[in-house]
Structure formats: C-alpha cells, structure tokens
Write a protein that holds these residues in place. Structure first.
Motif, short mmCIF file in Angstrom:
data_model
loop_
_atom_site.label_atom_id
_atom_site.label_comp_id
_atom_site.label_asym_id
_atom_site.label_seq_id
_atom_site.Cartn_x
_atom_site.Cartn_y
_atom_site.Cartn_z
N THR A 264 -29.32 15.37 32.43
CA THR A 264 -29.54 16.03 31.14
C THR A 264 -30.69 17.02 31.35
O THR A 264 -31.86 16.63 31.36
CB THR A 264 -29.90 15.02 30.04
N PRO A 265 -30.40 18.32 31.54
CA PRO A 265 -31.44 19.29 31.86
C PRO A 265 -32.25 19.72 30.64
O PRO A 265 -32.33 20.90 30.30
CB PRO A 265 -30.64 20.45 32.46
N ASN A 266 -32.83 18.74 29.98
CA ASN A 266 -33.59 18.98 28.75
C ASN A 266 -34.83 18.10 28.78
O ASN A 266 -34.77 16.95 29.22
CB ASN A 266 -32.73 18.63 27.53
N THR A 267 -35.95 18.64 28.33
CA THR A 267 -37.17 17.86 28.19
C THR A 267 -37.76 18.14 26.81
O THR A 267 -37.33 19.04 26.09
CB THR A 267 -38.20 18.22 29.27
N GLY A 268 -38.77 17.37 26.46
CA GLY A 268 -39.38 17.54 25.14
C GLY A 268 -38.49 16.96 24.06
O GLY A 268 -37.95 15.86 24.19
N ASP A 269 -38.28 17.71 22.99
CA ASP A 269 -37.44 17.27 21.88
C ASP A 269 -35.98 17.21 22.33
O ASP A 269 -35.41 18.24 22.72
CB ASP A 269 -37.58 18.26 20.72
N PRO A 270 -35.34 16.03 22.30
CA PRO A 270 -33.95 15.94 22.76
C PRO A 270 -32.96 16.67 21.87
O PRO A 270 -31.82 16.89 22.26
CB PRO A 270 -33.69 14.44 22.77
N ARG A 271 -33.40 17.08 20.67
CA ARG A 271 -32.48 17.68 19.70
C ARG A 271 -32.48 19.20 19.73
O ARG A 271 -31.59 19.83 19.17
CB ARG A 271 -32.83 17.22 18.29
N TYR B 8 -34.08 23.12 21.75
CA TYR B 8 -34.74 23.87 22.82
C TYR B 8 -36.11 24.33 22.35
O TYR B 8 -36.28 24.74 21.20
CB TYR B 8 -33.86 25.08 23.17
N GLU B 9 -37.11 24.27 23.26
CA GLU B 9 -38.48 24.69 22.93
C GLU B 9 -39.04 25.54 24.08
O GLU B 9 -39.91 25.11 24.82
CB GLU B 9 -39.38 23.48 22.72
N GLY B 10 -38.52 26.73 24.20
CA GLY B 10 -38.97 27.60 25.28
C GLY B 10 -39.00 29.04 24.84
O GLY B 10 -38.85 29.37 23.66
N VAL B 11 -39.14 29.94 25.80
CA VAL B 11 -39.34 31.36 25.47
C VAL B 11 -38.09 32.02 24.92
O VAL B 11 -38.18 33.08 24.30
CB VAL B 11 -39.85 32.14 26.70
#
Length: 591
Positions: free
Chosen positions: A222-229, A231-234
C-alpha cells in the motif's frame, strides 16, 4: 562501526523456483542464522567463509544444507530478442511539449573489441558461464514524506518528478518483465539471479524499505503513508510549481501539456500486488538507502522527529533552493547543518500532515535485519546476499557464487560521512584484496552502487574517524592487478555507460526512475578461442508503451509512469547513452 564482511557463496545456476518450494521453514530459519540457503543452487560454505578473520578454505557442512557440486547448466533455449530493447523501444509520437509514447525500432547489438579481438566462428563454439539481470536505482518513494527534496523545485525544476507517486507500480512492472524473460536473449541460458545495485529506496525510510523488499519478494504493497484516507503531498497543495492531476489548477506542468487525470492520486495510493521475482535475487546498498536524501549524514532525534512528525516542507524561495543545491553538489554540507537551519528558517510555512512512525530513517543494521527477515525470503536466498555475520559485524559487503567458475562480489560504496559520492573504507578494501587473492583461479564479477568516477568522497566514517577512505581509481587499479575480474557492474549515474578498463569492463546502467527506465541482462560466455564475451541487453518494464489516461489499473498506471517520466520537465535526454553503451558484446582475453 566495522564494515568487514563475511563471504556469502552461492551458485545461481539451475531451476531456483522449484528448489525454493522444497526448502521448508525450519531449514530457512536455520540457514538464516548460518550461511544462508543454497536454495537448491549448489555449494554452501561455512559461517566464516571468506571473512577477514578466517581462512578462505571451506568450513564443515552446514546442518540442513546439502553440500554438493554445482549442477550442470540447463540446456539453453533458443535465444530471443522478444521483451528486450533489441526488439523494440518506447519512442515518442507526435509533436508538442507533452508527447505520447509508442513502440519504436529496437537498439542493435554493438560488438566492442577494445580489450580483445572478435574471432570468427565464436558463436558456434561458445558455452555460457553466467546469465543474470541487473536492476538499479529503483528509488521507491514515499511522496508524502515530510523531508522530500521537492522543495528545491523552485530553483531546479528537475528536483521533483511528476511521476514519483508511481514508483511502486513501475518497479513491480519491471519485476513482471524479468519474470517473463526467463532466458538470456544472447545465449538462451536460464536467467539464474537478479542483482539490485542500490538506491532501492529514496528517502532512507523504513516504509520504503518494506515496499522494496515486498516488490522484489512478492506480496501486497500500500504505497500510502500518513492519513490512510487521503493524499497529503505537493500534488494537492495548490502550489503552481507542481503538477496537480486531479484539479483544474493551471500549474507549471499543465502549461507544458501535462493532462488532467481525475482520480490519479487516489489510484496512486491503492494497493499494488507484486508477484515477486521468480529467481534468487541479491541486494547492494546505495547512498539513498544509507543517507537522508542520499546526501546527508545527520541522524539522531532531529531527523527522526521531523521525518515522522506532522510538519512537511513543500517549497522554499528560488534563491534559497539554488544555494542549497549548489552546496549539496559541492559536498559542502555532508552532515546537513544547512538543511537543519533551512527547516528552522521556514518553519512557519510548513504544511501540517498526519504523523507516521513508518517514515523513520533506517540504520544499516535495520537494513540488514529487514533483508534477513524470512517474510522477505521470496525466491531466496535468505538475506539476499547479507548474512547473520554481516549483521553482527555491521558490514554491508559479501561474496556469493554465481556459477561453478564465477564468483560475485557486492561492495558497500556509500560513505557514512555524508554526500552522494562514494568511497570504501580501508577495512573493506583489505577484505576485497584478500577475497580476490582467494579466488585468483576463478572469474570474478564485482557489483557496487557507485561507478568509479563518482567514488571520490574522502569524508571519514563518523564511527571510524581514523580509517582512511579509498577512491574508485584505487579500485580500478586493484582490479587491473587481478585480471580474473571481468566486470564491475554499477549504477548511480542514471545513465548507460560502458567503459573499457584495460583488463575488465565497467558497466554502468541507467535507472528505473528516470526515462528511459531500464534494467540490463548480462550474459558471460567462453568463446573457446582464448576470449570471453559479456553480452549486455537492456530491458524495459512490462507496461504497454501507449498509456491510456482513463485506465488507472495497476498496468495502466505503470504505462503512465513511463509516459510521465519521458515528459518530466528538466529531464536529461542523454541517459540512454550512446549505442555502444546499450546492447553490446564486450570481448575480453581469457586469462
């Protein structure tokens, strides 16, 4: 920290997949604590084999591992260019700033005779000694990591890649290509193992290391970190310097023709399923696996707290970005003092994100322990070259048996003192000298992350401040004194380059993160006329050349990964190298 390695001897010939199935969990666990599994591939040596403190002679048999001669090579299949760049290559279509891709003509094989003359009739005489795959610079990336160096894009457009959110699906597509090949395109001999030559991760983050090991050995990622619900990036920041695929923002990349793809970020964070390599694979460490951002040796609580915390740096003024990039290139800040000052200076402009402990940096010991975890055994061997002795000594170099007549040597070319250029410490150099003397009557192939010209970093290891560091030029000279060394295979530059070194070939392979996103098949043959040949053949991932912007499946995203990388602003157009750096036959005199 000591960096004296224990030798790992393996034969990588034969049918590995069926052999792995025959090794039960108890055997695997026993081997993990000893020398590692031969995995049905040939000789296994004792726990001190090849170490700096022990005789290179074989030790008594290891319980649970059958000691036997290397198996006879399997009968070769008919050589085929299918699935390689000999057959076809991703090629741009149309005109305009943003271009689509399609299949184009393949790259022909070039015969290089700088080190030995090619003799007629050799194709009918030759026998295969080794056949394997090199993967390098995968750069599996947590794009939501608080310390991603995307904030430098204001001063250097290539500091951030629009396709970085798809590194996992891209790597898995490459695994699928390797699995589908099965045989060497020049000889038809079975591909017996794969070697990754470093920069397997991008941010030196534990979660990226887990993604890499799972991609190579098989499983769900699962290529996701932080909030699983969410995206929190640029790419949802509202900053025009970054491509916002899901929105109407007229960002800098959309002005260059980048498409709007609704649902892109949600799809990029979905689970990815990897079949894992169906052959044994080995691992070599790179500077991005060992240093923050591939450059900075500033560990401790500051780095860990920022990496796992709730504040993310996204962009800084162009003047500050250029100044920091210039200092990094010059090696003026190996311990990251300027980086820490920058983070404090711009603290008020940081984005709030969801903390995640999995983003913590990993240490060399944790890197080793993760490789030795039986969960990541895949097709073997346990540890993927690294052993319990490496873990106990804190070393990241080893040897392994490629075939009955060929030994592989994996080096640790990263400098713990900081900066992205490399070197080796005196202890490793002395181990290497002993290893080459011990195998003077066999062929030797050396693997490292850094190429020779990039090994000029003399920063001292903080754990061994009195130990000298040694350059790539010293290694070249050492290998030339040992003509059993046939090839030095590496990466780091993200560019294809093959260089004759009087007695051996230095083979540098392009990355799989920057276009043209390649890996390389290498086949060693005895021409039975006083010469040897190294065949090198570049391969792409299994993804379709033509991306469908409405197809956000795993396969569709892998195709988009390639297309976006071709169009990345500021990308180098020279990374494919010249024709003589691509598909080749490299002649050598047989010693």
């Amino acid at each position: 920290m000591s960096r004296i390695a224990r030798s790992r001897i393996r034969s990588a010939a034969g049918a590995a997949t069926s052999a792995v199935a025959a090794v039960n969990r108890r055997t695997l666990l026993t081997v993990a604590g000893g020398t590692g599994a031969a995995v049905g591939l040939g000789l296994a040596f004792g726990p001190h084999s090849g170490s700096a403190t022990a005789s290179p002679s074989p030790a008594p048999p290891v319980p649970g591992v059958e000691r036997r001669a290397a198996p006879a090579p399997a009968a070769p299949a008919r050589p085929s260019a299918a699935g390689t760049t000999l057959h076809s290559v991703a090629t741009p279509r149309g005109t305009g700033a943003y271009r689509r891709l399609g299949d184009g003509p393949g790259w022909a094989r070039t015969v290089r005779g700088e080190l030995a003359a090619a003799k007629a009739g050799r194709a009918g005489r030759r026998t295969t000694l080794a056949s394997f795959v090199q993967l390098t610079d995968l750069h599996l990336t947590d794009v939501q990591h608080p310390l991603r160096y995307e904030f430098l894009r204001s001063g250097r457009v290539s500091a951030w890649r629009p396709h970085e959110a798809l590194t996992v699906v891209g790597a898995v597509s490459l695994v699928e290509r390797v699995n589908a090949l099965r045989y060497g395109p020049a000889t038809g001999a079975p591909l017996s193992f794969a070697m990754t030559t470093g920069d397997n991760t991008d941010n030196n983050a534990k979660v990226e290391l887990d993604w890499f090991l799972t991609a190579m050995s098989g499983g769900r990622i699962t290529p996701n970190t932080g909030d699983p619900r969410r995206y929190e990036g640029v790419q949802d920041s509202g900053l025009r310097e970054f491509w916002h695929p899901d929105g109407a923002l007229r960002d800098a990349d959309k002005k260059l023709g980048f498409p709007r793809i609704d649902g892109f970020l949600r799809a990029a964070l979905r689970d990815v399923n990897s079949p894992g390599l169906r052959m044994p694979w080995y691992s070599t460490i790179g500077n991005h696996d060992d240093l923050n951002g591939g450059s900075y040796a500033f560990g401790g609580s500051f780095l860990a707290d920022f990496a796992t915390g709730r504040r993310k740096i996204q962009l800084i003024p162009a003047a500050d970005a250029k100044k920091l990039a210039e200092a990094e290139k010059a090696g003026a800040d190996p311990t990251g003092k300027r980086m820490r000052e920058l983070l404090r200076t711009h603290a008020k402009g940081l984005r709030t994100v969801t903390p995640d402990e999995r983003r913590a940096p990993f240490t060399p010991r944790e890197y080793l322990a993760a490789h030795l975890d039986p969960r990541h055994a895949g097709a073997g061997p346990i540890g993927h070259g690294y052993t319990r002795a490496n873990l106990e000594a804190g070393t990241l170099y080893y040897t392994f048996r490629i075939s009955a007549d060929v030994i592989g040597v994996s080096l640790d070319s990263t400098d713990p003192g900081g900066h992205y250029t490399g070197s080796v410490g005196t202890a490793q150099l002395r181990w290497l000298e002993r290893t080459l003397k011990a195998h003077r009557d066999e062929h030797v192939i050396v693997f490292s992350h850094h190429y020779s010209r990039s090994m000029k970093n003399m920063n001292r290891d903080p754990a061994r401040p009195k130990e000298a560091r040694h350059s790539g030029a010293e290694l070249v000279a050492l290998f030339q004194r040992h003509p059993q060394v046939l090839a030095w295979i590496n990466g780091h530059s993200h560019k294809n380059e093959i260089t004759p070194r009087k007695t051996f070939w230095e083979i540098t392979t392009a990355s799989h993160v920057d276009f043209p996103q390649l890996a390389r098949v290498i086949e060693l043959v005895d021409n039975r006329d006083g010469t040897l040949s190294l065949f090198t053949t570049l391969i792409e991932s299994a993804a379709p050349y033509r991306a469908d912007h409405t197809d956000l499946s795993q396969t569709g995203l892998a195709a988009l990964y390639r297309e976006l990388s071709f169009n990345a602003p500021g990308r180098s157009t020279a990374l494919a190298g010249d024709p003589h750096d691509r598909n080749t036959e490299l002649l050598l005199r047989k010693r």
